[in-house]
Design an enzyme around this catalytic site. Structure first.
Site, PDB file in Angstrom:
ATOM      1  N   GLY A 117       0.820  -1.209   0.000  1.00  0.00           N
ATOM      2  CA  GLY A 117       0.000   0.000   0.000  1.00  0.00           C
ATOM      3  C   GLY A 117       0.847   1.249   0.000  1.00  0.00           C
ATOM      4  N   ASN A 118       0.226   2.371   0.297  1.00  0.00           N
ATOM      5  CA  ASN A 118       0.974   3.630   0.365  1.00  0.00           C
ATOM      6  C   ASN A 118       0.376   4.506   1.455  1.00  0.00           C
ATOM      7  OD1 ASN A 118      -1.096   5.497  -0.868  1.00  0.00           O
ATOM      8  ND2 ASN A 118      -0.878   3.979  -2.502  1.00  0.00           N
ATOM      9  N   ARG A 119       1.002   5.670   1.676  1.00  0.00           N
ATOM     10  CA  ARG A 119       0.653   6.474   2.850  1.00  0.00           C
ATOM     11  C   ARG A 119      -0.454   7.490   2.596  1.00  0.00           C
ATOM     12  NH1 ARG A 119       5.885   9.174   4.104  1.00  0.00           N
ATOM     13  NH2 ARG A 119       4.590  10.303   5.577  1.00  0.00           N
TER      14      ARG A 119
END
Ligand code: CTP
Length: 427
Positions: free
Chosen positions: A218-220
């Site tokens: 995923g990412n932030r």
């Protein structure tokens, strides 16, 4: 219609304030003007008086012949006691151009002339539109003063990039265009519904690509930028649908939200929603890679932990949608870049993905971008770049929507989408 008090500071850009007043009065607003003594060296009060039909004030010691009333309002029978009656009657106080000196005074709470006294006494919303030389704009003192003012709820209309007053100089510091000043005023007052009748599709958050039944790549991205865009667009009259990828933020009333998790789910939801939208704001951080063969159950670390996870590229949803766009659609992409070359990368993506605009931020800068309330971006369109200094995401969202309105106005004027991408689009 609104009562707009305009404060004019010294600077070459003061001439643009005249045009802003002309636009505001044409739009049906009533306008009064106060000037700093220095500004009179650039534009005389007689010009503003001719357009507003009301006296211009410069000194807190000279009586106001209109006794604090705005054009169209009856003046009071008695002389108002305070020279601040004018700002007391205003719905909004716009200072344009706002000089570096006046911004410093406002940040410090000084009240050494009529304009700064009125600002200190203002109970109505205050908007400042700075204009100055680029070195003065970039100076930490000016930026700190702006941050102080923003923290107090003052609205800032960022200056544009272009030719500056000194011959041959080019940089950030040009006063925003008169139409942008009026748009900012109307937005703050909530009287504009410039997106009414438009269907706006916003993607927000970050996709999660499963490794197994509990883990993901995923990412932030928090979804704050996308949600701010959705809320601002809805406030301006648009019918808004949000495709939210893993966003843990509250939903606003009046907006349709659909939850997705993966890039594939987002792609499917976009394919469904895009054909019926007028504006796509693709703010979601879509994972560029996903595990090729996610496990259906939880991978046990001792028994079957892999040495590596094979990844494959996800399809570029935005580029795919832009291929199918029609002339009436406006397509805006977003790009989070790290460090040097951010603008060049963004320009490349704008052309390659055939977008009307791309909003780029440099995530190497502290305090902006992912999972923060603030952002600082540059809006890149084929014919101009508009840097927006650090501000809450709501303000950045408003400026992005202004750009959308501008691009659509160009399209309506000349029958194109306002960009080479749109001109090439299917009708
Ligand atoms: N985007 C998309 N589908 C993807 C990847 C990105 O629709 N699979 C969209 C994003 O929503 C965003 C824009 O494309 O609007 C970002 O472009 P991209 O080229 O992916 O930017 P980065 O991820 O920053 O790319 P790079 O790694 O090439 O810098």
């Amino acid at each position: 219609m609104a009562r707009i008090l305009l404060g004019v500071c010294g600077g070459i850009a003061a001439y643009k304030a005249l045009e802003a007043v002309r636009l505001a009065t044409k739009a049906g607003h009533s306008v009064r003007v106060v000037q700093t003594p220095t500004s009179e060296r650039f534009v005389g009060g007689a010009s503003f008086e001719a357009i507003t039909g009301a006296p211009v004030l410069t000194s807190e010691f000279a009586p106001d012949p209109a006794r604090g009333a705005f054009p169209g309002d009856p003046p009071p029978q008695h002389d108002p006691i305070s020279h601040l009656a004018l700002v007391g009657n205003a719905d909004v106080f716009l200072i344009a151009p706002a000089s570096a000196n006046t911004l410093a005074k406002l940040a410090g709470g000084f009240a050494d002339n009529l304009l700064t006294s009125a600002a200190l006494a203002a109970r109505c919303p205050l908007i400042v539109a700075p204009a100055m030389n680029d070195a003065m704009w970039e100076h930490p003192a000016t930026q700190t003063n702006l941050a102080t003012l923003r923290a107090r709820g003052v609205h800032v209309v960022d200056p544009g990039v272009g030719q500056l007053a000194s011959k041959g100089e080019h940089g950030v510091g040009r006063l925003a265009e008169p139409a942008e000043l009026l748009a900012a005023v109307e937005r703050v007052l909530g009287v504009d519904a410039d997106l009414a009748g438009l269907r706006v599709l916003v993607t927000a958050g970050g996709t999660r690509e499963p490794i197994d039944s509990v883990r993901f790549v995923g990412n932030r991205s928090s979804g704050r930028m996308g949600f701010a865009l959705a809320e601002r667009a809805a406030a301006r009259g648009a019918a808004v649908t949000v495709l939210a990828a893993n966003v843990a933020l509250p939903h606003a009333p009046g907006i349709a939200y659909r939850e997705v998790e993966t890039a594939a789910q987002l792609a499917a939801a976009c394919a469904h929603e895009f054909p019926r939208c007028d504006v796509l704001l693709m703010a979601a951080a879509v994972a560029d890679f996903r595990p090729v063969a996610p496990a259906a159950t939880k991978i046990k670390k001792d028994a079957d932990a892999p040495d590596s996870i094979a990844l494959e590229r996800t399809p570029d949803i935005l580029a795919g949608l832009a291929q199918q766009r029609t002339l009436r659609q406006t397509v805006v992409g977003f790009a989070a870049e790290h460090g040097d070359g951010a603008l060049d990368y963004a320009r490349g993506k704008l052309a390659r993905k055939r977008l009307d605009a791309i909003v780029v931020n440099d995530v190497s800068q502290p305090g902006i971008g992912f999972d923060t309330p603030d952002n600082a971006v540059t809006i890149v369109t084929p014919e101009r770049e508009r840097p927006l200094s650090r501000a809450p995401k709501g303000e950045i969202a408003a400026a992005i929507l202004d750009e959308v309105v501008r691009l659509r106005a160009i399209r309506d004027a000349d029958g194109t989408s306002g960009s080479p991408a749109g001109r090439a689009a299917r009708v």
